[in-house]
Design a protein around this motif. Structure first.
Motif, short mmCIF file in Angstrom:
data_model
loop_
_atom_site.label_atom_id
_atom_site.label_comp_id
_atom_site.label_asym_id
_atom_site.label_seq_id
_atom_site.Cartn_x
_atom_site.Cartn_y
_atom_site.Cartn_z
N LYS A 12 -3.12 5.63 8.59
CA LYS A 12 -4.27 6.42 8.07
C LYS A 12 -4.84 7.48 9.15
O LYS A 12 -5.30 8.70 8.51
CB LYS A 12 -5.30 5.19 7.54
N ASP A 13 -4.94 7.12 10.44
CA ASP A 13 -5.48 7.87 11.28
C ASP A 13 -4.53 9.23 11.90
O ASP A 13 -5.08 10.04 12.63
CB ASP A 13 -6.16 7.17 12.66
N ALA A 14 -3.54 8.85 11.65
CA ALA A 14 -2.46 9.86 12.08
C ALA A 14 -2.73 11.38 11.34
O ALA A 14 -2.80 11.33 10.22
CB ALA A 14 -0.83 9.47 11.81
N SER B 175 0.76 -0.26 11.90
CA SER B 175 -0.44 -0.71 10.94
C SER B 175 -0.94 0.27 9.96
O SER B 175 -0.68 1.63 10.39
CB SER B 175 -1.67 -1.24 11.95
N ILE B 176 -1.57 -0.11 8.96
CA ILE B 176 -1.96 0.81 8.03
C ILE B 176 -3.13 1.67 8.50
O ILE B 176 -3.19 2.90 8.34
CB ILE B 176 -2.81 -0.14 6.92
N ASP B 177 -3.97 1.20 9.46
CA ASP B 177 -5.06 1.95 10.16
C ASP B 177 -4.55 3.29 11.14
O ASP B 177 -5.02 4.20 11.04
CB ASP B 177 -5.97 1.08 10.91
N ILE C 221 0.79 -1.21 -0.05
CA ILE C 221 0.08 -0.07 -0.02
C ILE C 221 0.83 1.31 0.03
O ILE C 221 0.62 2.25 -0.76
CB ILE C 221 -1.06 -0.02 1.51
N LEU C 222 1.89 1.24 0.71
CA LEU C 222 2.73 2.48 0.94
C LEU C 222 3.66 2.77 -0.30
O LEU C 222 4.03 4.01 -0.59
CB LEU C 222 3.63 2.32 2.16
N GLU C 223 3.66 1.68 -0.97
CA GLU C 223 4.54 1.78 -2.46
C GLU C 223 3.97 2.58 -3.50
O GLU C 223 4.42 2.96 -4.32
CB GLU C 223 4.71 0.34 -2.86
N GLU C 224 2.52 2.64 -3.44
CA GLU C 224 1.65 3.50 -4.02
C GLU C 224 1.63 5.03 -3.93
O GLU C 224 1.31 5.97 -4.87
CB GLU C 224 0.16 3.08 -3.97
N ILE C 225 2.44 5.44 -2.59
CA ILE C 225 2.70 7.08 -2.34
C ILE C 225 3.81 7.56 -2.90
O ILE C 225 4.80 7.00 -2.64
CB ILE C 225 2.22 6.97 -0.92
N LYS D 85 11.82 5.13 4.22
CA LYS D 85 10.49 5.93 4.81
C LYS D 85 9.39 4.64 5.06
O LYS D 85 8.68 4.98 6.08
CB LYS D 85 10.02 6.88 3.78
N ARG D 86 9.30 3.92 4.27
CA ARG D 86 8.20 2.94 4.70
C ARG D 86 8.55 2.01 5.82
O ARG D 86 7.63 1.94 6.65
CB ARG D 86 8.27 1.95 3.49
N LYS D 87 9.78 1.82 6.05
CA LYS D 87 10.31 1.16 7.05
C LYS D 87 9.97 1.85 8.57
O LYS D 87 9.38 1.16 9.31
CB LYS D 87 11.66 0.75 6.93
N ASN D 88 10.31 3.04 8.17
CA ASN D 88 10.12 4.11 9.76
C ASN D 88 8.59 4.06 9.91
O ASN D 88 8.31 4.31 11.13
CB ASN D 88 10.89 5.36 9.38
N LEU D 89 7.77 4.08 8.65
CA LEU D 89 6.49 4.49 9.22
C LEU D 89 5.85 3.09 9.81
O LEU D 89 5.04 3.09 10.60
CB LEU D 89 5.72 4.62 7.81
N ILE D 90 6.18 1.96 9.18
CA ILE D 90 5.72 0.73 9.76
C ILE D 90 6.41 0.35 11.16
O ILE D 90 5.45 0.21 12.00
CB ILE D 90 6.23 -0.44 8.95
N LYS D 91 7.54 0.93 11.38
CA LYS D 91 8.16 0.92 12.73
C LYS D 91 7.33 1.73 13.85
O LYS D 91 7.16 1.36 15.13
CB LYS D 91 9.46 1.16 12.77
N THR D 92 6.92 3.00 13.28
CA THR D 92 6.21 3.78 14.30
C THR D 92 4.79 3.33 14.42
O THR D 92 4.39 3.59 15.60
CB THR D 92 6.60 5.24 13.77
#
Length: 590
Positions: free
Chosen positions: A562-564, A557-559, A536-540, A547-554
């Motif tokens: 999405k809510d951040a 989950s996608i939800d 999903i993040l690859e499409e952004i 950056k994807r790795k840091n987002l997942i670590k923080t």
């Protein structure tokens, strides 16, 4: 017959239901091991009345296929031998190879095994009779394909042959498949000679290979079978625990081969057992030939059922099946050959059963002795934690019953209460959640409702002590051990020194199998979650691997991503304000 959970464990038929059912509960010492085990599990009965015995036989077969009861003979149809199929409803039928027989009115020849290739047979026939080689619907062409120029096809697609001329060639091909080899042999010898004289040696060699296979087919001719008969001869062998069936297959007076099966059997006599086998064999694996030989007096209902099966296939010169119990002569010899094969296969089956038992039930018994567990280890559960740097922590629950994997009882968990890479706390959470489900009387999950006889934790002292603490808080006292990876040491609660089981011991191999399976299952679940988020993040736009790795670590989950808010996204290492805006735009546009 049903067990305590309402699962159908056996289907049978009888003229006198009371007498038949009573037999299972009388003189148990004379029963086979399978029958005794089945009787121990019977909790309820359900019965259906049919107008006659033939309908009872058909209904029994249908119910066995529907419920797949453990104590019935079950054919999994795993061998799937090839057949040659000819659809006579077509104007210009081709010869095709299939592995499933359908009741579709086509003619089937086979099965082919014991070194006979149906592909080579078709190639041989095409050298003798130029039948079309293309598959599917006959194409409309203005000029023939290269097979016509090679003399391998009569080009019905271009009108080079009439329907009647083609049908005459097809009838000769079917005579060959029925065992009349002489005409094809003469044609091929003549063709090979002409090709050799014209110095077309490669084509001549291919025909020679076909003639060699024809010689092998002739070697299967049974000298005591004067007619080109099609016969299946059945034989049965059993030692009271393991059973085997051999089917000697005769086509055109030649032995095609012997098909052998290893079976679970909970019937009380060979007649019922073999009848049950035959009905499944001819409804899933084969079509009855003109004659079927069995080692007991035939019944009218089985004979009628076989005839109906043959009629439904629209095959052969006659739809009638002769069901015979030969006492002497050539046909008795066929049954004797089948009996020898059944006995030999039974010996192999017993050896195989012993090896399997040593690795499964036998290994659980040895493990119970080593661990000092007084009761049998029927159900084992193993738990493992999987994460990368505390990101997307998951756990697996793998179940072995009687030493064999029961995959429909596997369960997977997302870690909910633990932050970061804390495997000890994660194990406590999972054991607590699992055992709370065991306490829950309203639980409908068949795996969670079942109490384990042994819990295995992937890890050493630390993992084990945390798992034991969680179990005790839940109010349970279930045997629990830890298996450390490097030295394969087995740790027990309240014991400082590990148990060292020899590397070659089946008990240790059992623990390794369940541990490795638990590890595999946890990694697969973790990987699937990670791939889902990453895809999903690859499409952004602008969000690369780091950056994807840091987002997942923080956010984990996608939800959560999405809510951040934009400000929360900006706090992630490497995420700029522009990146945060792109992320919000992407999810708001969904």
């Amino acid at each position: 017959m049903k067990n305590a959970e309402g699962v159908v464990i056996y289907v049978g038929k009888a003229k006198n239901l009371k007498n038949r059912v009573s037999q299972y509960f009388q003189h148990s010492r004379n029963h086979t091991i399978k029958v005794r085990k089945m009787v121990e599990n019977i909790a309820d009965f359900y019965y259906i009345v049919t107008p006659n015995e033939a309908e009872a036989l058909a209904l029994e077969n249908n119910l066995i296929k529907r419920y797949q009861p453990f104590y019935n003979i079950l054919l999994k149809d795993g061998k799937s031998y090839p057949y040659i199929r000819i659809d006579l409803k077509k104007d210009f039928p081709n010869l095709e190879i299939v592995r499933k027989i359908k009741r579709d009115g086509a003619k089937y020849f086979g099965p082919y095994f014991a070194g006979v290739s149906p592909t080579a047979l078709i190639k041989m026939l095409n050298n003798a009779y130029p039948l079309r080689m293309c598959r599917g619907r006959l194409p409309k062409r203005t000029r023939p394909c290269i097979n016509y120029d090679l003399g391998l096809c009569s080009a019905p697609c271009c009108g080079k042959i009439t329907k009647q001329e083609y049908r005459d060639l097809l009838n000769k091909a079917m005579d060959f498949l029925n065992g009349k080899f002489s005409e094809v042999q003469e044609i091929l010898v003549d063709k090979m000679t002409r090709l050799a004289e014209n110095e077309q040696f490669e084509l001549a060699l291919s025909i020679r290979d076909g003639l060699n296979m024809l010689d092998r087919l002739k070697q299967h001719t049974l000298t005591f079978m004067p007619n080109l008969d099609n016969i299946d001869a059945f034989a049965w062998a059993s030692n009271g625990s393991v059973a085997s069936v051999a089917v000697l297959i005769i086509r055109g007076g030649r032995s095609v081969g012997v098909d052998c099966f290893h079976l679970i059997d909970a019937e009380l006599n060979v007649e019922d057992s073999l009848t049950q086998f035959i009905t499944q064999y001819y409804s899933t694996t084969a079509i009855p030939p003109e004659q079927v030989l069995i080692p007991f007096e035939p019944t009218m209902e089985l004979s009628e059922w076989l005839t109906e099966q043959r009629k439904s296939a629209s095959i052969g010169r006659t739809s009638r099946v002769e069901l015979l119990h030969p006492q002497r002569g050539e046909k008795r010899k066929l049954v004797s050959i089948a009996e020898e094969n059944a006995a030999m296969y039974l010996e192999k089956a017993i050896e195989k059963e012993k090896r399997i038992n040593d690795f499964t039930v036998g290994a659980t018994e040895k493990l119970a002795q080593i661990l000092g567990i007084s009761h049998p280890i029927h159900r084992m559960e193993c738990y493992d934690i999987s994460n990368i740097g505390g990101v997307l922590s998951v756990a697996s629950m793998v179940v072995f019953i009687d030493g064999e994997a029961r995959k429909n009882h596997y369960r997977k968990f997302r870690i909910k209460t633990v932050e970061g890479a804390n495997d000890f706390a994660s194990m406590q959470e999972i054991i607590t959640r699992r055992l709370n489900e065991l306490k829950n009387e309203n639980s409908t999950d068949p795996s969670f409702r079942s109490r384990p006889d042994l819990i295995v934790v992937d890890g050493g002292k630390g993992q084990l002590s945390n798992a034991v603490e969680a179990m005790q808080k839940c109010g349970f006292n279930i045997p629990m051990i830890g298996l450390a990876k490097q030295e394969e040491e087995v740790f027990l609660p309240n014991r400082s020194e590990p148990i060292i089981i020899p590397r070659t011991h089946n008990a240790l191999k059992l623990l390794q199998r369940i541990r490795d399976e638990s590890h595999r299952f946890a990694i697969m679940y973790h990987r699937s979650l990670r791939n889902k988020i990453t895809s999903i993040l690859e499409e952004i736009e602008g969000i690369g691997p780091v950056k994807r790795k840091n987002l997942i670590k923080t956010f984990k989950s996608i939800d959560n991503i999405k809510d951040a808010t934009v400000e929360e996204l900006e706090r992630v290492s490497g995420i700029t304000k522009n990146d945060a805006i792109n992320i919000k735009k992407y999810f708001n546009a969904e």
